[in-house]
Motif scaffolding. Structure first.
Motif, PDB file in Angstrom:
ATOM      1  N   ALA A 207      -8.126   3.640  -1.227  1.00  0.00           N
ATOM      2  CA  ALA A 207      -7.274   2.832  -0.359  1.00  0.00           C
ATOM      3  C   ALA A 207      -7.989   2.474   0.937  1.00  0.00           C
ATOM      4  CB  ALA A 207      -5.971   3.565  -0.062  1.00  0.00           C
ATOM      5  N   ASN A 208      -8.785   3.401   1.459  1.00  0.00           N
ATOM      6  CA  ASN A 208      -9.530   3.139   2.688  1.00  0.00           C
ATOM      7  C   ASN A 208     -10.699   2.194   2.441  1.00  0.00           C
ATOM      8  OD1 ASN A 208      -8.933   4.972   5.314  1.00  0.00           O
ATOM      9  ND2 ASN A 208      -8.188   5.995   3.468  1.00  0.00           N
ATOM     10  N   ARG A 209     -11.336   2.352   1.303  1.00  0.00           N
ATOM     11  CA  ARG A 209     -12.520   1.537   1.032  1.00  0.00           C
ATOM     12  C   ARG A 209     -12.160   0.050   0.987  1.00  0.00           C
ATOM     13  NH1 ARG A 209     -13.727   3.414  -3.698  1.00  0.00           N
ATOM     14  NH2 ARG A 209     -14.789   5.218  -2.794  1.00  0.00           N
ATOM     15  N   TYR A 210     -11.007  -0.270   0.415  1.00  0.00           N
ATOM     16  CA  TYR A 210     -10.598  -1.673   0.272  1.00  0.00           C
ATOM     17  C   TYR A 210      -9.439  -2.036   1.203  1.00  0.00           C
ATOM     18  CZ  TYR A 210     -13.512  -1.361  -3.879  1.00  0.00           C
ATOM     19  OH  TYR A 210     -14.568  -1.179  -4.724  1.00  0.00           O
ATOM     20  N   HIS A 211      -9.131  -1.146   2.115  1.00  0.00           N
ATOM     21  CA  HIS A 211      -8.063  -1.366   3.094  1.00  0.00           C
ATOM     22  C   HIS A 211      -6.812  -1.935   2.414  1.00  0.00           C
ATOM     23  CE1 HIS A 211      -6.621  -1.402   7.165  1.00  0.00           C
ATOM     24  NE2 HIS A 211      -6.174  -2.655   7.028  1.00  0.00           N
ATOM     25  N   LEU A 212      -6.281  -1.165   1.507  1.00  0.00           N
ATOM     26  CA  LEU A 212      -5.157  -1.628   0.699  1.00  0.00           C
ATOM     27  C   LEU A 212      -3.821  -1.520   1.409  1.00  0.00           C
ATOM     28  CD1 LEU A 212      -6.147  -0.098  -2.765  1.00  0.00           C
ATOM     29  CD2 LEU A 212      -6.600  -2.386  -1.891  1.00  0.00           C
ATOM     30  N   ALA A 239     -10.086  14.433   2.655  1.00  0.00           N
ATOM     31  CA  ALA A 239      -9.823  13.010   2.420  1.00  0.00           C
ATOM     32  C   ALA A 239      -8.796  12.476   3.410  1.00  0.00           C
ATOM     33  CB  ALA A 239      -9.338  12.804   0.983  1.00  0.00           C
ATOM     34  N   ILE A 240      -7.760  13.265   3.689  1.00  0.00           N
ATOM     35  CA  ILE A 240      -6.746  12.834   4.663  1.00  0.00           C
ATOM     36  C   ILE A 240      -7.359  12.736   6.060  1.00  0.00           C
ATOM     37  CG2 ILE A 240      -4.608  13.543   5.806  1.00  0.00           C
ATOM     38  CD1 ILE A 240      -3.700  14.747   3.170  1.00  0.00           C
ATOM     39  N   PHE A 241      -8.174  13.713   6.428  1.00  0.00           N
ATOM     40  CA  PHE A 241      -8.798  13.711   7.754  1.00  0.00           C
ATOM     41  C   PHE A 241      -9.739  12.524   7.919  1.00  0.00           C
ATOM     42  CE2 PHE A 241     -12.149  15.015  10.727  1.00  0.00           C
ATOM     43  CZ  PHE A 241     -11.374  15.338  11.829  1.00  0.00           C
ATOM     44  N   ASP A 242     -10.468  12.168   6.871  1.00  0.00           N
ATOM     45  CA  ASP A 242     -11.432  11.075   6.945  1.00  0.00           C
ATOM     46  C   ASP A 242     -10.777   9.705   6.823  1.00  0.00           C
ATOM     47  OD1 ASP A 242     -13.481  12.910   7.206  1.00  0.00           O
ATOM     48  OD2 ASP A 242     -13.908  12.975   5.064  1.00  0.00           O
ATOM     49  N   SER A 243      -9.502   9.663   6.484  1.00  0.00           N
ATOM     50  CA  SER A 243      -8.830   8.380   6.267  1.00  0.00           C
ATOM     51  C   SER A 243      -8.699   7.599   7.576  1.00  0.00           C
ATOM     52  CB  SER A 243      -7.441   8.608   5.657  1.00  0.00           C
ATOM     53  OG  SER A 243      -6.729   7.393   5.561  1.00  0.00           O
ATOM     54  N   ARG A 244      -9.104   6.332   7.547  1.00  0.00           N
ATOM     55  CA  ARG A 244      -8.897   5.450   8.699  1.00  0.00           C
ATOM     56  C   ARG A 244      -7.472   4.908   8.719  1.00  0.00           C
ATOM     57  NH1 ARG A 244     -13.513   3.924   6.289  1.00  0.00           N
ATOM     58  NH2 ARG A 244     -12.500   2.050   5.448  1.00  0.00           N
ATOM     59  N   ILE A 245      -6.806   4.941   7.578  1.00  0.00           N
ATOM     60  CA  ILE A 245      -5.414   4.522   7.481  1.00  0.00           C
ATOM     61  C   ILE A 245      -4.530   5.719   7.834  1.00  0.00           C
ATOM     62  CG2 ILE A 245      -3.630   3.609   5.951  1.00  0.00           C
ATOM     63  CD1 ILE A 245      -5.876   2.467   4.205  1.00  0.00           C
ATOM     64  N   PRO A 246      -3.533   5.538   8.684  1.00  0.00           N
ATOM     65  CA  PRO A 246      -2.634   6.659   9.001  1.00  0.00           C
ATOM     66  C   PRO A 246      -1.988   7.217   7.726  1.00  0.00           C
ATOM     67  CG  PRO A 246      -2.273   4.838  10.512  1.00  0.00           C
ATOM     68  CD  PRO A 246      -3.201   4.323   9.454  1.00  0.00           C
ATOM     69  N   VAL A 247      -1.895   8.542   7.664  1.00  0.00           N
ATOM     70  CA  VAL A 247      -1.376   9.216   6.473  1.00  0.00           C
ATOM     71  C   VAL A 247      -0.137  10.019   6.838  1.00  0.00           C
ATOM     72  CG1 VAL A 247      -1.851  10.916   4.663  1.00  0.00           C
ATOM     73  CG2 VAL A 247      -3.658   9.345   5.413  1.00  0.00           C
ATOM     74  N   VAL A 248       0.910   9.856   6.027  1.00  0.00           N
ATOM     75  CA  VAL A 248       2.119  10.664   6.142  1.00  0.00           C
ATOM     76  C   VAL A 248       2.143  11.619   4.966  1.00  0.00           C
ATOM     77  CG1 VAL A 248       4.634  10.670   6.204  1.00  0.00           C
ATOM     78  CG2 VAL A 248       3.365   8.843   7.344  1.00  0.00           C
ATOM     79  N   SER A 249       2.200  12.916   5.238  1.00  0.00           N
ATOM     80  CA  SER A 249       2.266  13.923   4.187  1.00  0.00           C
ATOM     81  C   SER A 249       3.725  14.183   3.849  1.00  0.00           C
ATOM     82  CB  SER A 249       1.580  15.210   4.645  1.00  0.00           C
ATOM     83  OG  SER A 249       1.705  16.217   3.657  1.00  0.00           O
ATOM     84  N   ALA A 250       4.053  14.054   2.566  1.00  0.00           N
ATOM     85  CA  ALA A 250       5.448  14.237   2.117  1.00  0.00           C
ATOM     86  C   ALA A 250       5.432  15.076   0.851  1.00  0.00           C
ATOM     87  CB  ALA A 250       6.099  12.889   1.869  1.00  0.00           C
ATOM     88  N   VAL A 251       5.345  16.390   1.037  1.00  0.00           N
ATOM     89  CA  VAL A 251       5.178  17.303  -0.090  1.00  0.00           C
ATOM     90  C   VAL A 251       6.383  18.233  -0.180  1.00  0.00           C
ATOM     91  CG1 VAL A 251       3.708  19.050  -1.158  1.00  0.00           C
ATOM     92  CG2 VAL A 251       2.682  17.226   0.220  1.00  0.00           C
ATOM     93  N   GLY A 252       7.071  18.194  -1.305  1.00  0.00           N
ATOM     94  CA  GLY A 252       8.142  19.154  -1.564  1.00  0.00           C
ATOM     95  C   GLY A 252       9.370  18.920  -0.713  1.00  0.00           C
ATOM     96  N   HIS A 253       9.972  20.043  -0.332  1.00  0.00           N
ATOM     97  CA  HIS A 253      11.196  20.020   0.462  1.00  0.00           C
ATOM     98  C   HIS A 253      10.904  20.550   1.862  1.00  0.00           C
ATOM     99  CE1 HIS A 253      13.279  18.959  -3.173  1.00  0.00           C
ATOM    100  NE2 HIS A 253      12.880  20.074  -3.781  1.00  0.00           N
ATOM    101  N   GLU A 254      11.936  20.633   2.688  1.00  0.00           N
ATOM    102  CA  GLU A 254      11.791  21.022   4.096  1.00  0.00           C
ATOM    103  C   GLU A 254      11.041  22.347   4.274  1.00  0.00           C
ATOM    104  OE1 GLU A 254      11.777  21.189   8.059  1.00  0.00           O
ATOM    105  OE2 GLU A 254      12.465  19.462   6.908  1.00  0.00           O
ATOM    106  N   PRO A 255      11.357  23.411   3.511  1.00  0.00           N
ATOM    107  CA  PRO A 255      10.650  24.692   3.754  1.00  0.00           C
ATOM    108  C   PRO A 255       9.203  24.677   3.299  1.00  0.00           C
ATOM    109  CG  PRO A 255      12.760  25.028   2.625  1.00  0.00           C
ATOM    110  CD  PRO A 255      12.437  23.573   2.525  1.00  0.00           C
ATOM    111  N   ASP A 256       8.837  23.762   2.413  1.00  0.00           N
ATOM    112  CA  ASP A 256       7.478  23.745   1.877  1.00  0.00           C
ATOM    113  C   ASP A 256       6.498  23.216   2.925  1.00  0.00           C
ATOM    114  OD1 ASP A 256       8.445  24.580  -0.633  1.00  0.00           O
ATOM    115  OD2 ASP A 256       8.932  22.514  -1.170  1.00  0.00           O
TER     116      ASP A 256
END
Length: 419
Positions: A207-212, A239-256
């Motif tokens: 996604a970063n390579r082609y700025h999708l 990969a998330i740290f190196d991303s030039r595109i802002p990343v939102v992490s959405a994993v599991g539920h609230e306690p996870d």
């Protein structure tokens, strides 16, 4: 070999048959190895102990010792098994090792050939999580200065998740409902299993390579710790740290909480929450636009009212209602101003005339000619020096006398004494 084994047993039980056969060391070690390998109780052991002398060789094999308060047991975990470790063993760590006991014929020593290693107490996944978290934190991957702001109105939204899960459908539904102007691009990946972490990292890099996209949502629905583990892998965090595109992490539920949550630019409690974070609500935008429209209309009306009042005031001005009368008023005002100006100039001239007359009188009073007019004269030498004493000239010297009218050329014939 069976015959030799029987002979070895006989040798061990009857010392007087020593001359029957002499065994090589390797044969003895190999026989002991066979005996131990044949014992089913030693082929599937669980051993609890504390790790010491832990070493990893370039070959990838792990060597360590398990010990308790009384004994020690040498252990080896070959590279093929060690690659499945979810945490890095350390000296002093209490673990439970599974494997089999066997003999290494070259050294004649027995050891535990470890096939699995888990933490005793805290789970190995928990330890792996804490170890990676501590290491990445020390390297600055969690620092707030690296966090990128999310775009206010993204045009393209990339979603890195499984195409088969319910989470992706929830996200697409919410994104379309809240902000249908944005295009949603799904980057399908596996979100659990051995290949999941690599696919997630590759999708982010792609996604970063082609700025999708203008923003990326990376995540999945809920599950067990093992199900979510791909988002605790270092390759995903990098990969998330190196991303030039802002990343939102959405994993599991609230306690996870996963490593991805710490590295990402923004953490969402759930995938649905992530969809709400990355885009504005069109209903709220419509309300704001209506409010702004009303305020703009009110502002324009207020401006129109102000200029309307000014126009009425201008219409009521005498210059517009009776222009000739206005000009006559200005002519009267001009005459009045002219009279005031002439009067002022006359006073100023009179004042300066008095000052000039006074100065002239003072100057005349101090003039030497005034003195001469009373019968006095001024005696000067030929070069113009004013004489103040008789000793300034010699007998026979010519001097000039200046009178009030005209002057005299004289010759000194006698010098009188001072009175």
């Amino acid at each position: 070999m069976a015959g030799r084994a029987n002979a070895l047993c006989l040798f061990l039980s009857r010392g007087d048959d020593l001359q029957q056969h002499i065994y090589r060391v390797s044969e003895v070690n190999q026989h002991i190895k066979q005996l131990i390998d044949a014992d089913p109780g030693l082929n599937a052991l669980l051993v609890r102990g504390e790790i010491s002398n832990y070493k990893v060789y370039p070959s990838g094999h792990h060597y360590f010792t398990l010990k308790d308060g009384e004994s020690a047991l040498r252990c080896v975990m070959f590279a093929g098994m060690a690659k499945y470790l979810r945490f890095r063993p350390q000296n002093g760590m209490k673990v439970v090792a599974s494997g089999k006991i066997s003999v290494y014929p070259r050294d004649g020593g027995y050891q535990l050939y470890c096939s699995r290693l888990v933490s005793d107490g805290l789970g190995d996944l928990h330890i792996a999580f804490e170890q990676l978290k501590e290491r990445l934190y020390a390297q600055g991957l969690f620092d707030s200065e690296h966090k990128k702001p999310l775009p206010a109105y993204p045009r393209r939204i990339g979603v890195v998740t499984s195409p088969a899960g319910a989470a992706v459908h929830d996200m697409i539904r919410i994104l379309r409902r809240r902000f249908p102007l944005a295009k949603v691009l799904l980057l399908p990946v596996r979100v659990q299993g051995e290949e999941a972490a690599g696919e997630i990292a590759d999708a982010i890099a792609y996604a970063n390579r082609y700025h999708l996209a203008d923003v990326l949502i990376v995540g999945r629905g809920g599950g067990s710790v093992e199900d979510l583990w791909a988002f605790n892998e270092e390759v995903v965090a990098r990969a998330i740290f190196d991303s030039r595109i802002p990343v939102v992490s959405a994993v599991g539920h609230e306690p996870d909480v996963t490593i991805s949550d710490y590295v990402a630019d923004c953490r969402a409690a759930t995938p649905s929450h992530a969809a709400e974070i990355v885009v504005p609500d069109q209903m709220e935008l419509r309300r704001k636009l209506r409010t702004l429209s009303v305020r703009l209309a009110q502002s324009q009306q207020h401006t129109i009212n102000i200029y309307t009042r000014r126009l009425r005031q201008m219409q009521e001005k005498r210059v517009l209602t009776d222009p000739m009368a206005f000009l006559q008023d200005r002519a009267v005002q001009l005459d009045y101003t002219r009279e005031r100006l002439a009067s002022t100039l006359e006073r100023i001239l009179e004042k300066h005339t008095r000052r000039f007359t006074h100065a002239a009188a003072s100057l005349d009073a101090m003039s030497p000619l005034r003195v001469l007019s009373r019968g006095y004269c001024v005696a000067q030498k030929q070069e113009g020096t004013v004489l103040r004493s008789s000793d300034q000239v010699e007998i026979g010297e010519a001097i000039a006398l200046r009178l009030a009218r005209g002057g005299l050329e004289c010759t000194v014939t006698k010098r009188g004494e001072e009175p």
